[in-house]
Design an enzyme around this catalytic site. Sequence first.
Site, PDB file in Angstrom:
ATOM      1  N   TRP A  14      28.049 -25.814   9.308  1.00  0.00           N
ATOM      2  CA  TRP A  14      27.888 -24.549   8.587  1.00  0.00           C
ATOM      3  C   TRP A  14      26.684 -24.592   7.667  1.00  0.00           C
ATOM      4  O   TRP A  14      25.865 -23.673   7.638  1.00  0.00           O
ATOM      5  CB  TRP A  14      29.168 -24.241   7.824  1.00  0.00           C
ATOM      6  CG  TRP A  14      29.296 -22.896   7.177  1.00  0.00           C
ATOM      7  CD1 TRP A  14      30.004 -22.621   6.040  1.00  0.00           C
ATOM      8  CD2 TRP A  14      28.759 -21.630   7.603  1.00  0.00           C
ATOM      9  NE1 TRP A  14      29.935 -21.280   5.738  1.00  0.00           N
ATOM     10  CE2 TRP A  14      29.174 -20.648   6.682  1.00  0.00           C
ATOM     11  CE3 TRP A  14      27.972 -21.244   8.680  1.00  0.00           C
ATOM     12  CZ2 TRP A  14      28.826 -19.305   6.787  1.00  0.00           C
ATOM     13  CZ3 TRP A  14      27.609 -19.897   8.790  1.00  0.00           C
ATOM     14  CH2 TRP A  14      28.033 -18.948   7.847  1.00  0.00           C
ATOM     15  N   ARG A  34      26.263 -36.453   1.124  1.00  0.00           N
ATOM     16  CA  ARG A  34      26.642 -37.739   0.527  1.00  0.00           C
ATOM     17  C   ARG A  34      26.056 -38.908   1.314  1.00  0.00           C
ATOM     18  O   ARG A  34      25.783 -39.966   0.754  1.00  0.00           O
ATOM     19  CB  ARG A  34      28.167 -37.866   0.487  1.00  0.00           C
ATOM     20  CG  ARG A  34      28.838 -36.884  -0.466  1.00  0.00           C
ATOM     21  CD  ARG A  34      30.348 -37.104  -0.474  1.00  0.00           C
ATOM     22  NE  ARG A  34      31.034 -36.095  -1.259  1.00  0.00           N
ATOM     23  CZ  ARG A  34      31.209 -36.159  -2.576  1.00  0.00           C
ATOM     24  NH1 ARG A  34      30.713 -37.177  -3.259  1.00  0.00           N
ATOM     25  NH2 ARG A  34      31.872 -35.209  -3.221  1.00  0.00           N
ATOM     26  N   ARG A  35      25.913 -38.720   2.623  1.00  0.00           N
ATOM     27  CA  ARG A  35      25.427 -39.814   3.470  1.00  0.00           C
ATOM     28  C   ARG A  35      23.904 -39.841   3.590  1.00  0.00           C
ATOM     29  O   ARG A  35      23.342 -40.734   4.207  1.00  0.00           O
ATOM     30  CB  ARG A  35      26.043 -39.700   4.876  1.00  0.00           C
ATOM     31  CG  ARG A  35      27.559 -39.749   4.881  1.00  0.00           C
ATOM     32  CD  ARG A  35      28.108 -39.633   6.303  1.00  0.00           C
ATOM     33  NE  ARG A  35      29.546 -39.523   6.322  1.00  0.00           N
ATOM     34  CZ  ARG A  35      30.214 -38.393   6.223  1.00  0.00           C
ATOM     35  NH1 ARG A  35      29.564 -37.261   6.111  1.00  0.00           N
ATOM     36  NH2 ARG A  35      31.533 -38.373   6.251  1.00  0.00           N
ATOM     37  N   GLY A 110      32.538 -14.535   6.014  1.00  0.00           N
ATOM     38  CA  GLY A 110      32.633 -13.521   7.053  1.00  0.00           C
ATOM     39  C   GLY A 110      33.012 -14.144   8.383  1.00  0.00           C
ATOM     40  O   GLY A 110      33.291 -15.342   8.460  1.00  0.00           O
ATOM     41  N   LYS A 165      42.859 -16.624   5.908  1.00  0.00           N
ATOM     42  CA  LYS A 165      42.921 -16.427   7.361  1.00  0.00           C
ATOM     43  C   LYS A 165      43.024 -17.753   8.106  1.00  0.00           C
ATOM     44  O   LYS A 165      43.449 -17.784   9.266  1.00  0.00           O
ATOM     45  CB  LYS A 165      41.738 -15.597   7.859  1.00  0.00           C
ATOM     46  CG  LYS A 165      40.362 -16.163   7.521  1.00  0.00           C
ATOM     47  CD  LYS A 165      39.860 -17.192   8.511  1.00  0.00           C
ATOM     48  CE  LYS A 165      38.642 -17.901   7.977  1.00  0.00           C
ATOM     49  NZ  LYS A 165      38.123 -18.937   8.880  1.00  0.00           N
ATOM     50  N   ARG A 229      38.395 -24.651  14.116  1.00  0.00           N
ATOM     51  CA  ARG A 229      39.153 -25.907  13.932  1.00  0.00           C
ATOM     52  C   ARG A 229      40.617 -25.626  13.590  1.00  0.00           C
ATOM     53  O   ARG A 229      41.516 -26.337  14.028  1.00  0.00           O
ATOM     54  CB  ARG A 229      38.493 -26.753  12.846  1.00  0.00           C
ATOM     55  CG  ARG A 229      37.119 -27.275  13.229  1.00  0.00           C
ATOM     56  CD  ARG A 229      36.572 -28.229  12.182  1.00  0.00           C
ATOM     57  NE  ARG A 229      36.248 -27.552  10.937  1.00  0.00           N
ATOM     58  CZ  ARG A 229      35.064 -27.042  10.644  1.00  0.00           C
ATOM     59  NH1 ARG A 229      34.081 -27.115  11.527  1.00  0.00           N
ATOM     60  NH2 ARG A 229      34.829 -26.462   9.483  1.00  0.00           N
ATOM     61  N   ASN A 230      40.845 -24.578  12.789  1.00  0.00           N
ATOM     62  CA  ASN A 230      42.226 -24.262  12.410  1.00  0.00           C
ATOM     63  C   ASN A 230      43.030 -23.768  13.611  1.00  0.00           C
ATOM     64  O   ASN A 230      44.187 -24.131  13.792  1.00  0.00           O
ATOM     65  CB  ASN A 230      42.219 -23.214  11.287  1.00  0.00           C
ATOM     66  CG  ASN A 230      41.594 -23.760  10.025  1.00  0.00           C
ATOM     67  OD1 ASN A 230      42.196 -24.551   9.311  1.00  0.00           O
ATOM     68  ND2 ASN A 230      40.363 -23.368   9.746  1.00  0.00           N
ATOM     69  N   GLU A 255      40.494 -26.573   6.983  1.00  0.00           N
ATOM     70  CA  GLU A 255      40.901 -26.269   5.605  1.00  0.00           C
ATOM     71  C   GLU A 255      42.256 -25.577   5.529  1.00  0.00           C
ATOM     72  O   GLU A 255      42.926 -25.611   4.501  1.00  0.00           O
ATOM     73  CB  GLU A 255      39.836 -25.401   4.920  1.00  0.00           C
ATOM     74  CG  GLU A 255      38.508 -26.097   4.667  1.00  0.00           C
ATOM     75  CD  GLU A 255      38.545 -27.101   3.519  1.00  0.00           C
ATOM     76  OE1 GLU A 255      39.637 -27.349   2.974  1.00  0.00           O
ATOM     77  OE2 GLU A 255      37.473 -27.639   3.187  1.00  0.00           O
TER      78      GLU A 255
END
Length: 307
Positions: A14, A34-35, A110, A165, A229-230, A255
């Site tokens: 994203w 972070r990496r 969105g 959602k 993914r959800n 998430e």
Amino acid sequence: MQETTIAILGAGAWGTALGNLAVANGHRVLLWSRRGTKTLDAVLQEAQIVLSAISMKGVRDVASQIKSCPVSPETIFVTATKGLEPTTSATPSQIWQTTFPDNGVVVLSGPNLSAEIQKSLPAATVVASNNTTAAKKVQMVFSSPRFRVYTNPDPLGVELGGTLKNVMAIAAGVCDGLQLGTNAKAALVTRGLTEMVRIGNFLGAKTETFYGLSGLGDLLATCNSPLSRNYQVGYQMACGKTLTNILANLPGTAEGVNTCQVLMQLVKQQNIAMPITEQVYRLLQGDVTPQQALDELMLRDIKPEYH
């Protein structure tokens, strides 16, 4: 428009997709993760916009780290994270605004599946803020012939649409995994939107926001795409896989799993009717099978559609 320097926090799909949109519009983009090898100080030094696309669990920590960096009061913070903080139920924008009370904070959300945006397929999104000038600035930076950006004055509603959602997407994945058909899916998504509005109103969001791109729009995209993914969590659970196994092999964070747990805390404390969310929670906890969750929803007391 004049070139803008944008620091993007989070180099996942994203964050990268949003960075590419800005680069295509002629802006300068610096990516931090972070990496990576770049420090936060180096990335933030000249940034006029700081866009956070990190997972929910890292938001407060990164915001705290940035607080010790020299940040101009003119810098705009944009959050593209969808989730709720487990300990406080705070949204990402609430964390950023509390940490930087003098800066403009904008929510970007969105029906935006990053894989489609990376392919330059057309899409639209919403940027929302209490600071109209900040929202319009972000709108100008990201708007293009393939990415239409709308503004909205209800940042909480826009943010909650994208967050809530994800729980419904898990339910939609179960629905498709069980091969329940189009009628069942339509009923599920419609009643899911009702739940989103109910909890959103309780938390202070406007009803009409949930019928826009960041609510209904994102709900339709996420509940109907295997790219979500959800959705994949629900679909694979319906096909017999364990949650632990699914999450271990998932590219990125779902998430909705964490969001569902936070929502159930609110539901129990405030006695809010959230039947779909409750069954998703019980499924994720291993208390019911996908079929049992369906049976529980279908056998609830009959009632008027609006009450």
